[in-house]
Design an enzyme around this catalytic site. Structure first.
Site, PDB file in Angstrom:
ATOM      1  CG  HIS A 125      -2.031  -1.084   1.141  1.00 47.99           C
ATOM      2  ND1 HIS A 125      -2.890  -1.289   0.129  1.00 47.99           N
ATOM      3  CD2 HIS A 125      -2.390  -1.982   2.162  1.00 47.99           C
ATOM      4  CE1 HIS A 125      -3.769  -2.248   0.484  1.00 47.99           C
ATOM      5  NE2 HIS A 125      -3.158  -2.621   1.810  1.00 47.99           N
ATOM      6  CG  ASP A 162      -2.718  -8.543   0.847  1.00 49.04           C
ATOM      7  OD1 ASP A 162      -2.106  -8.759   1.883  1.00 49.04           O
ATOM      8  OD2 ASP A 162      -3.755  -7.711   0.869  1.00 49.04           O
ATOM      9  CG  HIS A 164      -6.781  -5.467   1.925  1.00 47.63           C
ATOM     10  ND1 HIS A 164      -6.025  -6.611   2.867  1.00 47.63           N
ATOM     11  CD2 HIS A 164      -7.993  -5.264   2.371  1.00 47.63           C
ATOM     12  CE1 HIS A 164      -6.900  -6.572   3.805  1.00 47.63           C
ATOM     13  NE2 HIS A 164      -8.091  -5.967   3.487  1.00 47.63           N
ATOM     14  CG  ASP A 251      -4.865  -9.993   3.776  1.00 49.69           C
ATOM     15  OD1 ASP A 251      -4.452 -10.687   2.450  1.00 49.69           O
ATOM     16  OD2 ASP A 251      -4.536  -8.990   3.999  1.00 49.69           O
TER      17      ASP A 251
END
Ligand SMILES: [Zn+2]
Length: 322
Positions: A125, A162, A164, A251
């Site tokens: 991120h 991931d 996200h 995740d």
């Protein structure tokens, strides 16, 4: 088949509050689990070094780096948002995580096929001038730039599974046709950071080199593997990368509270096997860098299954070689 495992006790020295999900226990838990399991004999331990400022400038802005360093030394609680908690050593630990990624590239140059870096803090991120979502330095982006700059290759893939979207990686390479960024993640309308729609396809010379595959809540192994067979592997075949970086978050596992995705560890095994096979058939290296994954029990199992999948895929490709 050797697995190069980059680990340092130093990864524990970035200390958010005890209630923060990006816990100092994450890297260590993976390290201990791998060394007590069936992959033990294959693992070659590697000690990371800190990335230099010059290396960090490959992606990050000087003012940002100095401000982050200063905030840590001042004992501030967070940097650039409440999510990004810091402690005195955070900047140094982030440099160590980034350095592991760069050393993994150096090993790839020397012909090593698999390197796994269960580093923290995570990176995907982070933007050139902004910390976001527990991330400070963009480890995957740094490895990619370093590989292109010093590794004698001209194109690579960053595959991000991931849960996200890796907004930082996407933004950094959005106009760069040398990096094919592929992300599988939860529907951005439900999920942090709110980017990662299919229509985000790159810009300028990078147009057509950015692929987002969002999944609805509840998506399972079958959905992910179907996409892998139908879309991901064909995309890799067309692009013909000279190296693969995996932005390896776990995740999306069904036991992880950070998404509503429903994968099991078997999905990470199968996806890794397909990647291992692809890389083996083309004799290209794989570097896997830990991103998210906050449920320690599933995190360690997924990490092991991921590496078993890579090894199996590589073995399979060797059998088929003439
Ligand atoms: Zn995540």
């Amino acid at each position: 088949m050797q697995i190069n495992l980059f680990y340092s006790e130093g990864f524990k020295r970035h200390c958010p509050e005890p209630s923060h999900p990006e816990s100092p226990l994450r890297s260590e838990a993976i390290f201990k689990f791998l060394l007590s399991g069936p992959l033990k004999e294959r693992i070659k331990l590697r000690t990371p070094r800190k990335a230099t400022f010059e290396e960090l400038y490959l992606v990050h802005e000087k003012d940002y780096l100095l401000a982050l360093e200063e905030a840590c030394f001042q004992g501030r609680f967070s940097f650039g948002g409440a999510d990004n908690q810091i402690s005195f050593d955070t900047f140094e630990v982030a440099r160590l995580a980034a350095g592991a990624a760069l050393e993994a590239v150096n090993l790839a140059r020397e012909g090593e096929k698999i390197s796994f870096c269960p580093v923290r803090p995570p990176g995907h991120h982070a933007l050139p001038g902004r910390a976001l979502g527990f991330c400070f330095l963009n480890n995957c982006a740094l490895a990619a730039r370093y590989w292109l700059e010093y590794g004698g290759i001209s194109r690579l893939v960053i595959l991000d599974w991931d849960a996200h979207h890796g907004n930082g990686i996407q933004e950094i390479f959005y106009e760069d046709p040398r990096v094919l960024y592929i992300s599988l993640h939860e529907d951005p309308r439900l999920s942090f950071p709110g980017t990662g729609f299919p229509e985000e396809r790159g810009a300028g010379p990078g147009k057509g080199y950015n692929f987002n595959f969002p999944f609805p809540a509840g998506a399972d192994d079958k959905k992910y593997l179907e996409l892998f067979h139908k879309k991901i592997i064909p995309l890799l075949e067309t692009f013909a990368p000279e190296g693969i970086i995996i932005a390896c978050g776990f995740d999306a596992h069904r036991d992880d509270d950070f998404s509503l995705l429903n994968l099991t560890s078997q999905a990470f095994y199968e996806m890794s096997k397909l990647l291992g096979n692809f890389a083996g058939c083309r004799n290209i290296p794989l570097i896997s860098l830990l991103e998210g994954g906050y449920d320690l029990e599933s995190l360690v199992v997924c990490a092991e299954r991921h590496l078993q999948g890579l090894v199996e895929g590589l073995k399979e490709s060797a059998k088929r070689a003439p």
